[in-house]
Design a protein around this motif. Sequence first.
Motif, PDB file in Angstrom:
ATOM      1  N   ALA A 136      25.600 -17.680 -13.990  1.00  0.00           N
ATOM      2  CA  ALA A 136      25.646 -17.442 -15.452  1.00  0.00           C
ATOM      3  C   ALA A 136      25.395 -18.042 -16.439  1.00  0.00           C
ATOM      4  N   ALA A 137      25.103 -19.583 -15.947  1.00  0.00           N
ATOM      5  CA  ALA A 137      24.843 -20.661 -17.121  1.00  0.00           C
ATOM      6  C   ALA A 137      23.206 -20.487 -17.219  1.00  0.00           C
ATOM      7  N   TRP A 138      22.728 -20.379 -16.027  1.00  0.00           N
ATOM      8  CA  TRP A 138      21.166 -20.067 -15.912  1.00  0.00           C
ATOM      9  C   TRP A 138      20.700 -18.995 -16.965  1.00  0.00           C
ATOM     10  N   TYR A 139      21.584 -17.893 -16.743  1.00  0.00           N
ATOM     11  CA  TYR A 139      21.253 -16.644 -17.134  1.00  0.00           C
ATOM     12  C   TYR A 139      21.491 -16.793 -18.881  1.00  0.00           C
ATOM     13  N   ALA A 140      22.535 -17.401 -19.262  1.00  0.00           N
ATOM     14  CA  ALA A 140      22.782 -17.756 -20.758  1.00  0.00           C
ATOM     15  C   ALA A 140      21.742 -18.451 -21.186  1.00  0.00           C
ATOM     16  N   TYR A 141      21.132 -19.655 -20.431  1.00  0.00           N
ATOM     17  CA  TYR A 141      20.060 -20.363 -20.889  1.00  0.00           C
ATOM     18  C   TYR A 141      18.718 -19.658 -21.125  1.00  0.00           C
ATOM     19  N   LEU A 142      18.593 -18.927 -20.203  1.00  0.00           N
ATOM     20  CA  LEU A 142      17.255 -17.946 -20.178  1.00  0.00           C
ATOM     21  C   LEU A 142      17.216 -17.013 -21.596  1.00  0.00           C
ATOM     22  N   ARG A 143      18.616 -16.540 -21.625  1.00  0.00           N
ATOM     23  CA  ARG A 143      18.813 -15.469 -22.775  1.00  0.00           C
ATOM     24  C   ARG A 143      18.336 -16.247 -24.172  1.00  0.00           C
ATOM     25  N   ILE A 144      18.887 -17.467 -24.340  1.00  0.00           N
ATOM     26  CA  ILE A 144      18.931 -18.150 -25.548  1.00  0.00           C
ATOM     27  C   ILE A 144      17.085 -18.616 -25.566  1.00  0.00           C
ATOM     28  N   ALA A 145      16.875 -19.400 -24.606  1.00  0.00           N
ATOM     29  CA  ALA A 145      15.651 -20.030 -24.639  1.00  0.00           C
ATOM     30  C   ALA A 145      14.246 -19.292 -24.093  1.00  0.00           C
ATOM     31  N   ARG A 146      14.691 -18.425 -23.278  1.00  0.00           N
ATOM     32  CA  ARG A 146      13.294 -17.605 -22.815  1.00  0.00           C
ATOM     33  C   ARG A 146      13.805 -15.803 -22.875  1.00  0.00           C
ATOM     34  N   PRO A 147      14.077 -15.296 -24.009  1.00  0.00           N
ATOM     35  CA  PRO A 147      14.596 -13.959 -23.893  1.00  0.00           C
ATOM     36  C   PRO A 147      13.700 -13.088 -23.352  1.00  0.00           C
ATOM     37  N   GLU A 148      12.426 -13.200 -23.459  1.00  0.00           N
ATOM     38  CA  GLU A 148      11.361 -12.414 -22.915  1.00  0.00           C
ATOM     39  C   GLU A 148      11.996 -12.291 -21.289  1.00  0.00           C
ATOM     40  N   ILE A 149      11.955 -13.284 -20.548  1.00  0.00           N
ATOM     41  CA  ILE A 149      12.485 -13.225 -19.011  1.00  0.00           C
ATOM     42  C   ILE A 149      13.618 -12.517 -18.870  1.00  0.00           C
ATOM     43  N   THR A 150      14.762 -12.468 -19.885  1.00  0.00           N
ATOM     44  CA  THR A 150      15.978 -11.547 -19.349  1.00  0.00           C
ATOM     45  C   THR A 150      15.432 -10.550 -19.680  1.00  0.00           C
ATOM     46  N   ARG A 151      14.715  -9.783 -20.694  1.00  0.00           N
ATOM     47  CA  ARG A 151      14.518  -8.535 -20.815  1.00  0.00           C
ATOM     48  C   ARG A 151      13.641  -7.782 -19.595  1.00  0.00           C
ATOM     49  N   SER A 152      12.849  -8.701 -18.904  1.00  0.00           N
ATOM     50  CA  SER A 152      12.159  -8.186 -17.691  1.00  0.00           C
ATOM     51  C   SER A 152      12.961  -8.426 -16.266  1.00  0.00           C
ATOM     52  N   ILE A 153      14.286  -8.760 -16.323  1.00  0.00           N
ATOM     53  CA  ILE A 153      15.078  -8.616 -15.374  1.00  0.00           C
ATOM     54  C   ILE A 153      15.004  -7.586 -14.605  1.00  0.00           C
ATOM     55  N   GLY A 154      15.016  -7.012 -13.448  1.00  0.00           N
ATOM     56  CA  GLY A 154      15.162  -5.761 -12.847  1.00  0.00           C
ATOM     57  C   GLY A 154      14.074  -4.914 -12.900  1.00  0.00           C
ATOM     58  N   THR A 155      12.615  -5.384 -13.652  1.00  0.00           N
ATOM     59  CA  THR A 155      11.525  -4.399 -13.646  1.00  0.00           C
ATOM     60  C   THR A 155      10.456  -4.392 -12.695  1.00  0.00           C
ATOM     61  N   THR A 156      10.758  -5.449 -11.669  1.00  0.00           N
ATOM     62  CA  THR A 156       9.681  -5.676 -10.684  1.00  0.00           C
ATOM     63  C   THR A 156       9.612  -4.518  -9.554  1.00  0.00           C
ATOM     64  N   GLU A 157       8.797  -4.130  -9.228  1.00  0.00           N
ATOM     65  CA  GLU A 157       8.650  -3.048  -8.082  1.00  0.00           C
ATOM     66  C   GLU A 157       8.080  -4.043  -6.873  1.00  0.00           C
ATOM     67  N   THR A 158       8.911  -3.886  -5.958  1.00  0.00           N
ATOM     68  CA  THR A 158       8.553  -4.747  -4.609  1.00  0.00           C
ATOM     69  C   THR A 158       7.838  -4.276  -3.371  1.00  0.00           C
ATOM     70  N   ASP A 159       7.567  -2.924  -3.673  1.00  0.00           N
ATOM     71  CA  ASP A 159       6.986  -2.098  -2.326  1.00  0.00           C
ATOM     72  C   ASP A 159       5.404  -2.427  -2.593  1.00  0.00           C
ATOM     73  N   PHE A 160       5.067  -2.547  -1.401  1.00  0.00           N
ATOM     74  CA  PHE A 160       3.586  -2.949  -1.164  1.00  0.00           C
ATOM     75  C   PHE A 160       2.853  -1.783  -0.780  1.00  0.00           C
ATOM     76  N   PRO A 161       1.402  -1.566  -0.963  1.00  0.00           N
ATOM     77  CA  PRO A 161       0.809  -0.628  -0.431  1.00  0.00           C
ATOM     78  C   PRO A 161       0.706  -0.879   1.052  1.00  0.00           C
ATOM     79  N   GLU A 162       0.758   0.129   1.946  1.00  0.00           N
ATOM     80  CA  GLU A 162       0.347  -0.073   2.992  1.00  0.00           C
ATOM     81  C   GLU A 162      -1.013  -0.564   3.487  1.00  0.00           C
ATOM     82  N   MET A 163      -0.898  -1.731   4.287  1.00  0.00           N
ATOM     83  CA  MET A 163      -2.330  -2.088   4.723  1.00  0.00           C
ATOM     84  C   MET A 163      -3.070  -1.575   5.722  1.00  0.00           C
ATOM     85  N   ALA A 164      -4.329  -1.190   5.716  1.00  0.00           N
ATOM     86  CA  ALA A 164      -5.187  -0.796   6.805  1.00  0.00           C
ATOM     87  C   ALA A 164      -5.269  -1.515   7.884  1.00  0.00           C
TER      88      ALA A 164
END
Length: 164
Positions: A136-164
Motif C-alpha cells: 500500500a505504501a509503495w502504491y501510494a508513492y507511485l501514485r504521487i511520484a509516477r502516476p503513469e505507472i499506476t494508470r498502467s496497472i492491470g493492462t499487461t497481457e501475459t499470453d505469448f504466441p505459440e512457439m513453432a
Amino acid sequence: MVGRIVFVMGKEGVLPRSFGRTHRTQQTPHRAILAFAPLAVLTTAVMYAGGVDGNEILINVDTFGTYGYMIAYAVVAVAAPIFLRREGVRLALIWPCVVISVVGMAYVFYANVVPWPTWPLDAVVLAFFGVVAIAAAWYAYLRIARPEITRSIGTTETDFPEMA
C-alpha cells in the motif's frame, strides 16, 4: 505464481523493468523467479529451523497465499461494477454479488484471525499484514511520484504466441 506476478509488475513498471523480461528462448519469467525463489527457500528454512513441522510449513505458506487471494477476490468484486459501467454493461444483480463476495471474504478472513492464532500461524498473519502495508505504501508513492505507472496497472497481457 509469485514469479508471474513479479513479472507483470516488472512489465508495468511497478517493480524494476528487468523483472518484466522473459527468457529469450523459453519465454519464462526467469529473472522474477530467480529473484524471489531464494525468499521462498529462506522462509521454509527459517520455519524448519524454528521447529515447525513440514506439513505446518506447507499449511502456513498456503495460508499466506490464501489471504492474498481473498483480498484480490474482494478487490475484483468491487472493481467489477466500475468496469462494467465503463463498458456500458448494466446487470441488476451486480451489487448483491459484490456485497456477498466482499462480506464472504471478510468473514473468512475474520474467522482465520479471531481468536488470534498461535505460533506459527500468528507470524503468517503478521507477515501478511506487513506485506500489505508495504504494498500500500509503495502504491501510494507511485501514485504521487509516477502516476503513469499506476494508470498502467492491470493492462499487461501475459499470453505469448505459440512457439513453432
